[in-house]
Design an enzyme around this catalytic site. Structure first.
Site, PDB file in Angstrom:
ATOM      1  N   ASP A  65       0.218 -16.422   4.919  1.00 42.16           N
ATOM      2  CA  ASP A  65      -0.180 -17.668   5.572  1.00 42.16           C
ATOM      3  C   ASP A  65       0.603 -18.829   4.981  1.00 42.16           C
ATOM      4  O   ASP A  65       0.997 -18.771   3.818  1.00 42.16           O
ATOM      5  CB  ASP A  65      -1.666 -17.952   5.297  1.00 42.16           C
ATOM      6  CG  ASP A  65      -2.572 -17.494   6.418  1.00 42.16           C
ATOM      7  OD1 ASP A  65      -2.064 -16.860   7.358  1.00 42.16           O
ATOM      8  OD2 ASP A  65      -3.774 -17.761   6.345  1.00 42.16           O
ATOM      9  N   TYR A  67       0.723 -22.484   3.171  1.00 38.24           N
ATOM     10  CA  TYR A  67      -0.206 -23.213   2.303  1.00 38.24           C
ATOM     11  C   TYR A  67      -1.104 -24.086   3.178  1.00 38.24           C
ATOM     12  O   TYR A  67      -0.655 -24.650   4.178  1.00 38.24           O
ATOM     13  CB  TYR A  67       0.555 -24.100   1.323  1.00 38.24           C
ATOM     14  CG  TYR A  67       1.470 -23.350   0.372  1.00 38.24           C
ATOM     15  CD1 TYR A  67       0.970 -22.390  -0.503  1.00 38.24           C
ATOM     16  CD2 TYR A  67       2.835 -23.613   0.339  1.00 38.24           C
ATOM     17  CE1 TYR A  67       1.805 -21.715  -1.388  1.00 38.24           C
ATOM     18  CE2 TYR A  67       3.683 -22.948  -0.538  1.00 38.24           C
ATOM     19  CZ  TYR A  67       3.159 -21.996  -1.404  1.00 38.24           C
ATOM     20  OH  TYR A  67       3.988 -21.339  -2.276  1.00 38.24           O
ATOM     21  N   PHE A  78       6.317 -19.536   0.900  1.00 41.08           N
ATOM     22  CA  PHE A  78       6.305 -19.843  -0.533  1.00 41.08           C
ATOM     23  C   PHE A  78       6.906 -21.214  -0.874  1.00 41.08           C
ATOM     24  O   PHE A  78       6.836 -21.648  -2.017  1.00 41.08           O
ATOM     25  CB  PHE A  78       7.024 -18.749  -1.350  1.00 41.08           C
ATOM     26  CG  PHE A  78       6.353 -17.418  -1.300  1.00 41.08           C
ATOM     27  CD1 PHE A  78       5.178 -17.192  -1.995  1.00 41.08           C
ATOM     28  CD2 PHE A  78       6.884 -16.376  -0.537  1.00 41.08           C
ATOM     29  CE1 PHE A  78       4.540 -15.957  -1.947  1.00 41.08           C
ATOM     30  CE2 PHE A  78       6.255 -15.137  -0.484  1.00 41.08           C
ATOM     31  CZ  PHE A  78       5.088 -14.930  -1.189  1.00 41.08           C
ATOM     32  N   HIS A 187       2.276  -8.971  -5.635  1.00 42.69           N
ATOM     33  CA  HIS A 187       2.433 -10.346  -5.159  1.00 42.69           C
ATOM     34  C   HIS A 187       2.620 -11.288  -6.353  1.00 42.69           C
ATOM     35  O   HIS A 187       2.090 -11.019  -7.443  1.00 42.69           O
ATOM     36  CB  HIS A 187       1.181 -10.739  -4.366  1.00 42.69           C
ATOM     37  CG  HIS A 187       1.331 -11.964  -3.547  1.00 42.69           C
ATOM     38  ND1 HIS A 187       1.131 -13.230  -4.063  1.00 42.69           N
ATOM     39  CD2 HIS A 187       1.657 -12.132  -2.239  1.00 42.69           C
ATOM     40  CE1 HIS A 187       1.325 -14.111  -3.096  1.00 42.69           C
ATOM     41  NE2 HIS A 187       1.643 -13.478  -1.979  1.00 42.69           N
TER      42      HIS A 187
END
Length: 221
Positions: A65, A67, A78, A187
Site C-alpha cells: 500500500d 503510505y 517505499f 520485509h
C-alpha cells in the site's frame, strides 16, 4: 480520473484500461477522492509509470500500500517526498544499502532517482485513504498490477525482481524465473527486520552484479 503514465506504457497497457474492472476502479477512485482525503495526490497516482519508462525497466520492487500519513506517499513504493522523515521500512532499506554497498544514508527519501534508472517501484495497490491502511484493496488495483508484472515477465528478459515479505512473494508467483532474476527476503519493516529476516540480504549488490553480468548499467542506489 485519468491516471498519468508515460507514453511508453500506453500501448502495452491499453487493453487493461478498457476492461470493466478498471472502469469500476475509476468510478470508485473518483468517489473516494471526492469524499475523503486519499494518497497519493491524483497527479502522482501513476508516478511509478511516469519516471520508469517501459523500455527502461531493469528492476522491479513490489510494495503493498502507499503510505497513509500526510505528505508521505508520492506514487513510488517505499518512497517519500523530499524533506519528509523516513518511515521505518525506508530507513531499514537505506541501512541495508549502507552495509551492503558502503554508501551513506541519503538526505532524501525520494526514490525518483531509482525510478529514473529503470527501477519500477510498484505498489500492489496504488492509492489509500488517509490513516486507513488497506482501504483501497480489492477494488481492482491488484488486477491491474498483476497485469503489469505479467507484462514485464512475458515481454522482457533478465529483469531483477525484488520480493520483500510474504505479500510481495505471493504477488511475484507468476514471474518466469527461467528468464528473470528473482531475489526474496523478509520485509524491511521493523517487525521483520528485528527478527533477522531483512538485514544482510545483500539484494542491492546482488542486483548490480547481475545487471553487470547481463551487460546493463548497475543502479546507483
Amino acid at each position: 480520473m485519468f491516471i498519468k503514465i508515460h507514453s511508453s506504457w500506453q500501448n502495452p497497457l491499453s487493453d487493461e484500461f478498457q476492461k470493466p474492472y478498471f472502469e469500476q476502479l475509476t468510478t470508485f477512485l473518483n468517489a473516494e477522492y471526492a469524499t475523503n482525503v486519499c494518497y497519493p495526490e491524483t497527479h502522482e497516482i501513476g508516478a511509478a509509470f511516469q519516471y520508469c519508462h517501459f523500455d527502461k525497466v531493469k528492476v522491479v520492487i513490489i510494495g503493498q500500500d502507499p503510505y497513509h500519513g500526510p505528505g508521505q506517499a508520492n506514487g513510488l513504493c517505499f518512497s517519500v517526498n523530499d524533506g519528509v522523515p523516513f518511515p521505518p521500512s525506508l530507513l531499514n532499506i537505506f541501512k541495508e544499502i549502507q552495509t551492503d554497498l558502503g554508501q551513506p544514508i541519503p538526505l532524501s527519501g525520494n526514490l525518483e532517482r531509482w525510478a529514473n534508472q529503470g527501477v519500477l517501484l510498484l505498489n500492489a495497490t496504488l492509492t489509500v485513504r488517509e490513516s486507513d491502511a488497506g482501504s483501497h484493496q480489492n477494488q481492482g488495483w491488484e488486477i491491474f498490477t498483476d497485469a503489469v508484472i505479467k507484462l514485464i515477465s512475458d515481454t522482457k528478459e533478465q529483469v531483477v525482481f525484488l520480493l520483500w515479505g510474504g505479500f510481495a512473494k505471493k504477488k511475484g508467483a507468476k514471474i518466469n524465473r527461467e528468464k528473470h532474476y528473482v531475489l526474496e527476503s523478509g520485509h524491511p519493516s521493523p517487525l521483520s527486520a528485528n527478527r533477522g529476516l531483512w538485514f544482510a540480504n545483500h539484494h542491492f549488490s546482488k542486483t548490480n552484479a547481475y545487471l553487470i553480468s547481463t551487460g546493463k548499467a548497475p543502479i546507483e542506489w
